[in-house]
Design an enzyme around this catalytic site. Structure first.
Site, PDB file in Angstrom:
ATOM      1  N   PHE A 232       0.866  -1.182   0.000  1.00  0.00           N
ATOM      2  CA  PHE A 232       0.000   0.000   0.000  1.00  0.00           C
ATOM      3  C   PHE A 232       0.898   1.226   0.000  1.00  0.00           C
ATOM      4  O   PHE A 232       1.606   1.489   0.990  1.00  0.00           O
ATOM      5  CB  PHE A 232      -0.864  -0.056   1.260  1.00  0.00           C
ATOM      6  CG  PHE A 232      -1.853   1.053   1.449  1.00  0.00           C
ATOM      7  CD1 PHE A 232      -3.170   0.926   0.998  1.00  0.00           C
ATOM      8  CD2 PHE A 232      -1.500   2.207   2.142  1.00  0.00           C
ATOM      9  CE1 PHE A 232      -4.105   1.926   1.227  1.00  0.00           C
ATOM     10  CE2 PHE A 232      -2.438   3.217   2.380  1.00  0.00           C
ATOM     11  CZ  PHE A 232      -3.736   3.066   1.915  1.00  0.00           C
TER      12      PHE A 232
ATOM     13  N   GLY B 163       4.917  12.598   4.448  1.00  0.00           N
ATOM     14  CA  GLY B 163       4.525  11.492   5.312  1.00  0.00           C
ATOM     15  C   GLY B 163       3.224  11.787   6.042  1.00  0.00           C
ATOM     16  O   GLY B 163       2.144  11.364   5.622  1.00  0.00           O
TER      17      GLY B 163
ATOM     18  N   THR C 295       5.780  -1.108   3.364  1.00  0.00           N
ATOM     19  CA  THR C 295       5.876  -2.472   3.887  1.00  0.00           C
ATOM     20  C   THR C 295       5.511  -3.482   2.794  1.00  0.00           C
ATOM     21  O   THR C 295       4.523  -3.284   2.077  1.00  0.00           O
ATOM     22  CB  THR C 295       4.934  -2.642   5.092  1.00  0.00           C
ATOM     23  OG1 THR C 295       5.293  -1.672   6.071  1.00  0.00           O
ATOM     24  CG2 THR C 295       5.040  -4.041   5.686  1.00  0.00           C
TER      25      THR C 295
ATOM     26  N   LEU D 114      -6.398   3.399   6.355  1.00  0.00           N
ATOM     27  CA  LEU D 114      -5.516   3.539   7.521  1.00  0.00           C
ATOM     28  C   LEU D 114      -6.279   3.310   8.814  1.00  0.00           C
ATOM     29  O   LEU D 114      -5.758   2.728   9.770  1.00  0.00           O
ATOM     30  CB  LEU D 114      -4.854   4.919   7.532  1.00  0.00           C
ATOM     31  CG  LEU D 114      -3.866   5.199   6.400  1.00  0.00           C
ATOM     32  CD1 LEU D 114      -3.321   6.620   6.505  1.00  0.00           C
ATOM     33  CD2 LEU D 114      -2.712   4.210   6.415  1.00  0.00           C
TER      34      LEU D 114
ATOM     35  N   LEU E 230      15.419  -7.102  33.134  1.00  0.00           N
ATOM     36  CA  LEU E 230      16.364  -8.147  32.733  1.00  0.00           C
ATOM     37  C   LEU E 230      17.818  -7.685  32.794  1.00  0.00           C
ATOM     38  O   LEU E 230      18.721  -8.450  32.453  1.00  0.00           O
ATOM     39  CB  LEU E 230      16.044  -8.661  31.323  1.00  0.00           C
ATOM     40  CG  LEU E 230      15.107  -9.876  31.300  1.00  0.00           C
ATOM     41  CD1 LEU E 230      13.679  -9.457  31.629  1.00  0.00           C
ATOM     42  CD2 LEU E 230      15.151 -10.588  29.963  1.00  0.00           C
TER      43      LEU E 230
ATOM     44  N   GLU F  21       1.217   4.616  10.370  1.00  0.00           N
ATOM     45  CA  GLU F  21      -0.254   4.679  10.523  1.00  0.00           C
ATOM     46  C   GLU F  21      -0.655   5.900  11.357  1.00  0.00           C
ATOM     47  O   GLU F  21      -1.562   5.840  12.175  1.00  0.00           O
ATOM     48  CB  GLU F  21      -0.791   3.412  11.193  1.00  0.00           C
ATOM     49  CG  GLU F  21      -0.382   2.139  10.521  1.00  0.00           C
ATOM     50  CD  GLU F  21      -1.211   1.833   9.294  1.00  0.00           C
ATOM     51  OE1 GLU F  21      -2.222   2.530   9.099  1.00  0.00           O
ATOM     52  OE2 GLU F  21      -0.824   0.939   8.537  1.00  0.00           O
ATOM     53  N   GLY F  22       0.047   6.989  11.142  1.00  0.00           N
ATOM     54  CA  GLY F  22      -0.194   8.214  11.915  1.00  0.00           C
ATOM     55  C   GLY F  22       0.697   8.223  13.138  1.00  0.00           C
ATOM     56  O   GLY F  22       0.608   7.333  13.987  1.00  0.00           O
TER      57      GLY F  22
ATOM     58  N   PHE G  91      -3.476  21.175  12.743  1.00  0.00           N
ATOM     59  CA  PHE G  91      -2.513  20.488  11.868  1.00  0.00           C
ATOM     60  C   PHE G  91      -1.552  21.444  11.177  1.00  0.00           C
ATOM     61  O   PHE G  91      -0.441  21.065  10.877  1.00  0.00           O
ATOM     62  CB  PHE G  91      -3.271  19.662  10.820  1.00  0.00           C
ATOM     63  CG  PHE G  91      -3.757  18.340  11.345  1.00  0.00           C
ATOM     64  CD1 PHE G  91      -2.938  17.222  11.292  1.00  0.00           C
ATOM     65  CD2 PHE G  91      -5.004  18.223  11.926  1.00  0.00           C
ATOM     66  CE1 PHE G  91      -3.364  16.008  11.792  1.00  0.00           C
ATOM     67  CE2 PHE G  91      -5.449  17.016  12.422  1.00  0.00           C
ATOM     68  CZ  PHE G  91      -4.617  15.906  12.366  1.00  0.00           C
TER      69      PHE G  91
HETATM   70  C1  LIG Z   1       8.771   0.438   9.198  1.00  0.00           C
HETATM   71  C2  LIG Z   1       7.793   1.345   8.513  1.00  0.00           C
HETATM   72  C3  LIG Z   1       6.843   0.822   7.659  1.00  0.00           C
HETATM   73  C4  LIG Z   1       5.953   1.683   6.982  1.00  0.00           C
HETATM   74  N1  LIG Z   1       5.034   1.144   6.098  1.00  0.00           N
HETATM   75  C5  LIG Z   1       4.276   1.988   5.328  1.00  0.00           C
HETATM   76  C6  LIG Z   1       3.413   1.473   4.309  1.00  0.00           C
HETATM   77  O1  LIG Z   1       3.271   0.245   4.142  1.00  0.00           O
HETATM   78  N2  LIG Z   1       2.750   2.355   3.509  1.00  0.00           N
HETATM   79  C7  LIG Z   1       2.861   3.707   3.647  1.00  0.00           C
HETATM   80  O2  LIG Z   1       2.238   4.450   2.892  1.00  0.00           O
HETATM   81  N3  LIG Z   1       3.668   4.226   4.627  1.00  0.00           N
HETATM   82  C8  LIG Z   1       4.372   3.400   5.461  1.00  0.00           C
HETATM   83  N4  LIG Z   1       5.206   3.913   6.430  1.00  0.00           N
HETATM   84  C9  LIG Z   1       5.370   5.367   6.524  1.00  0.00           C
HETATM   85  C10 LIG Z   1       4.702   5.988   7.725  1.00  0.00           C
HETATM   86  O3  LIG Z   1       3.310   5.940   7.615  1.00  0.00           O
HETATM   87  C11 LIG Z   1       5.248   7.409   7.878  1.00  0.00           C
HETATM   88  O4  LIG Z   1       6.591   7.277   8.299  1.00  0.00           O
HETATM   89  C12 LIG Z   1       4.463   8.266   8.842  1.00  0.00           C
HETATM   90  O5  LIG Z   1       3.229   8.627   8.294  1.00  0.00           O
HETATM   91  C13 LIG Z   1       5.214   9.545   9.247  1.00  0.00           C
HETATM   92  O6  LIG Z   1       5.693  10.208   8.129  1.00  0.00           O
HETATM   93  P1  LIG Z   1       7.226  10.680   8.066  1.00  0.00           P
HETATM   94  O7  LIG Z   1       8.080   9.530   8.449  1.00  0.00           O
HETATM   95  O8  LIG Z   1       7.432  11.291   6.739  1.00  0.00           O
HETATM   96  O9  LIG Z   1       7.376  11.742   9.210  1.00  0.00           O
HETATM   97  P2  LIG Z   1       6.980  13.306   9.133  1.00  0.00           P
HETATM   98  O10 LIG Z   1       5.603  13.458   8.609  1.00  0.00           O
HETATM   99  O11 LIG Z   1       8.078  14.047   8.438  1.00  0.00           O
HETATM  100  O12 LIG Z   1       6.969  13.682  10.668  1.00  0.00           O
HETATM  101  C14 LIG Z   1       8.183  13.902  11.411  1.00  0.00           C
HETATM  102  C15 LIG Z   1       7.793  14.392  12.810  1.00  0.00           C
HETATM  103  O13 LIG Z   1       7.041  15.610  12.708  1.00  0.00           O
HETATM  104  C16 LIG Z   1       5.802  15.446  13.380  1.00  0.00           C
HETATM  105  N5  LIG Z   1       4.752  16.206  12.701  1.00  0.00           N
HETATM  106  C17 LIG Z   1       4.408  16.194  11.391  1.00  0.00           C
HETATM  107  N6  LIG Z   1       3.381  17.017  11.158  1.00  0.00           N
HETATM  108  C18 LIG Z   1       3.053  17.567  12.353  1.00  0.00           C
HETATM  109  C19 LIG Z   1       2.057  18.483  12.791  1.00  0.00           C
HETATM  110  N7  LIG Z   1       1.149  19.025  11.961  1.00  0.00           N
HETATM  111  N8  LIG Z   1       2.043  18.833  14.101  1.00  0.00           N
HETATM  112  C20 LIG Z   1       2.910  18.287  14.977  1.00  0.00           C
HETATM  113  N9  LIG Z   1       3.860  17.403  14.632  1.00  0.00           N
HETATM  114  C21 LIG Z   1       3.932  17.049  13.343  1.00  0.00           C
HETATM  115  C22 LIG Z   1       5.500  13.965  13.340  1.00  0.00           C
HETATM  116  O14 LIG Z   1       4.578  13.590  14.342  1.00  0.00           O
HETATM  117  C23 LIG Z   1       6.892  13.393  13.550  1.00  0.00           C
HETATM  118  O15 LIG Z   1       7.199  13.401  14.918  1.00  0.00           O
HETATM  119  C24 LIG Z   1       6.043   3.072   7.181  1.00  0.00           C
HETATM  120  C25 LIG Z   1       6.988   3.585   8.085  1.00  0.00           C
HETATM  121  C26 LIG Z   1       7.846   2.736   8.750  1.00  0.00           C
HETATM  122  C27 LIG Z   1       8.862   3.313   9.694  1.00  0.00           C
END
Ligand SMILES: Cc1cc2nc3c(=O)[nH]c(=O)nc-3n(C[C@H](O)[C@H](O)[C@H](O)COP(=O)(O)OP(=O)(O)OC[C@H]3O[C@@H](n4cnc5c(N)ncnc54)[C@H](O)[C@@H]3O)c2cc1C
Length: 389
Positions: free
Chosen positions: A133, A141, A168, A243, A342, A367-368, A387
């Protein structure tokens, strides 16, 4: 005599016989097919995704809460219990099933044409076709509304360009549900991974979710027939609804990782002796164990409540946010606290604690993120969206 944390409140009594039966099947599957091997998968940074998918498919775990097309049609609560048992094995293993069932299959099941459902869902339910997905992009993100992956019309075809990150199952998947911007807003596309112009690369050096395959997808002039578009998916609310499905599973799943940590810490504390007595006999250790058992059970009751709401068709997205925020946050705190019990062994791969804790760092983010769920709840409480500032 020791009492396991979830037995403290007799919470099994809150489940039906059928729910307990499904839970036990998954627990046994995890005991035989995951537990003996998962530490090695984690250390090697690779899991046998296709083999696991086929095993999960055989027992009806994939898309188990969906109906028709080879899906089991189980209740949402039963699906949650299955997620809990899978994640007691490993969050990466649960992620495989979540992405397949709640993201890729759900998107096709809810928004697909009859032809798309017939083509993809039976083999995905059987685990012989692996799905992924793609919503997240390298630069987008938490804010998927700003995605830059584009789909443009060329005659009746669609042509996709862009890229997805952190996906994933992508490196092993047969099919991807890809979300892209069109002139009419965000739309979803069912993209066979063998389509010319689609490439997937494994993301290496992950320190978390190592028993899971995570990849980057590049879409370079990918030509798709008109039938590849999901006809029912209009706008961003379509992927967001997927989601919500997957987050519901996480509400339960995170508790599985926490339960496994607490079981491990309890067993260890009752046998490990320091200062001439089991460390479980020290008040400071008991305070930790008691607090963690309380949090685990509160999380379980929350998950169960959300499960019952879902089964009644009344579950709202912000309620799932409450569950995801609380249960993942508490599970991570439990995993870290158990690690301390531990001592040095807590950092060893011979025990599951740091593996679970590291995995839960991903679960906290995907997932948020926890911050995003705080914003969802805050918006519901105040009526003001924070937001964008
Ligand atoms: C192991 C793994 C598997 C994943 N699998 C999938 C998948 O199958 N499909 C898919 O589509 N995605 C997947 N993801 C992606 C995941 O959904 C995103 O990493 C996630 O949505 C956060 O986006 P970002 O990493 O770009 O962080 P960012 O959006 O850049 O956020 C960085 C930081 O800023 C904060 N932030 C952002 N906006 C705000 C706001 N408005 N106010 C306050 N704080 C804010 C966030 O909370 C976070 O702490 C996966 C991620 C991981 C690590």
């Amino acid at each position: 005599m020791t009492t396991y944390p979830l037995e403290l409140l007799d919470l099994d009594d809150a489940l039906t016989a059928e729910e307990r039966g499904i839970r036990d099947v998954v627990r046994e599957l995890v005991a035989s097919r995951v537990r003996p091997y998962v530490a090695d998968w984690y250390e090697q940074g690779r899991a046998p995704v296709r083999e696991l998918a086929a095993e999960f498919g055989r027992v009806g775990l994939l898309g188990m809460h969906l109906t028709g097309y080879g899906c089991a049609g189980a209740s949402a609560t039963a699906y949650g219990l299955a997620c809990l048992e899978l994640e007691a094995g490993d969050s990466g293993v649960r992620s495989l099933a979540s992405v397949q069932g709640s993201l890729a299959m759900y998107a096709i099941w809810r928004y697909g044409s009859e032809e798309q459902k017939q083509r993809w869902l039976p083999s995905m339910a059987a685990g012989t076709t692996v799905g992924c997905f793609g919503l997240t992009e390298p630069d987008h993100g938490s804010d998927p509304a700003s995605m830059t992956t584009r789909a443009r019309r060329d005659g009746t075809d669609w042509v996709l360009d862009g890229g997805k990150m952190w996906i994933t199952n992508a490196p092993v998947a047969d099919v991807a549900v890809i979300w892209a911007r069109t002139d009419d807003g965000v739309r979803g596309f069912v993209v066979p991974m063998s389509t010319p112009g689609v490439t997937a690369r494994e993301i290496r050096r992950k320190m978390s979710l190592r028993a899971s395959s995570t990849g980057e997808i590049v879409l370079d002039d990918v030509r798709l027939p008109a039938e590849a578009q999901l006809p029912g998916a209009v706008g961003l609310k379509a992927p967001l609804s997927c989601l919500t499905e997957a987050r519901f599973g996480i509400v339960w799943g995170a508790l599985g990782a926490a339960r496994d940590c607490l079981h491990t810490a309890l067993e260890y504390a009752t046998t490990r002796e320091q200062f001439g007595r089991p460390i479980a006999g020290f008040q400071l250790t008991q305070a930790k164990l008691a607090d963690m058992a309380v949090e685990l059970q509160k999380g379980y009751l929350l998950a169960l409540h959300l499960g019952r709401l879902a089964d009644a068709g009344r579950l709202r997205p912000e309620q799932v946010s409450v569950g995801k925020l609380n249960n993942v946050r508490e599970a991570l705190a439990i995993a870290r606290q158990c690690r301390t019990i531990l001592g040095a062994n807590g950092i060893s791969g011979e025990y599951p604690l740091l593996r679970h804790a590291n995995n839960l760092e991903s679960v906290l983010t995907y997932e948020g993120t926890s911050e995003v769920h705080q914003l969802v709840i805050g918006q519901r409480l105040t009526g003001i969206s924070a937001f964008t500032g």
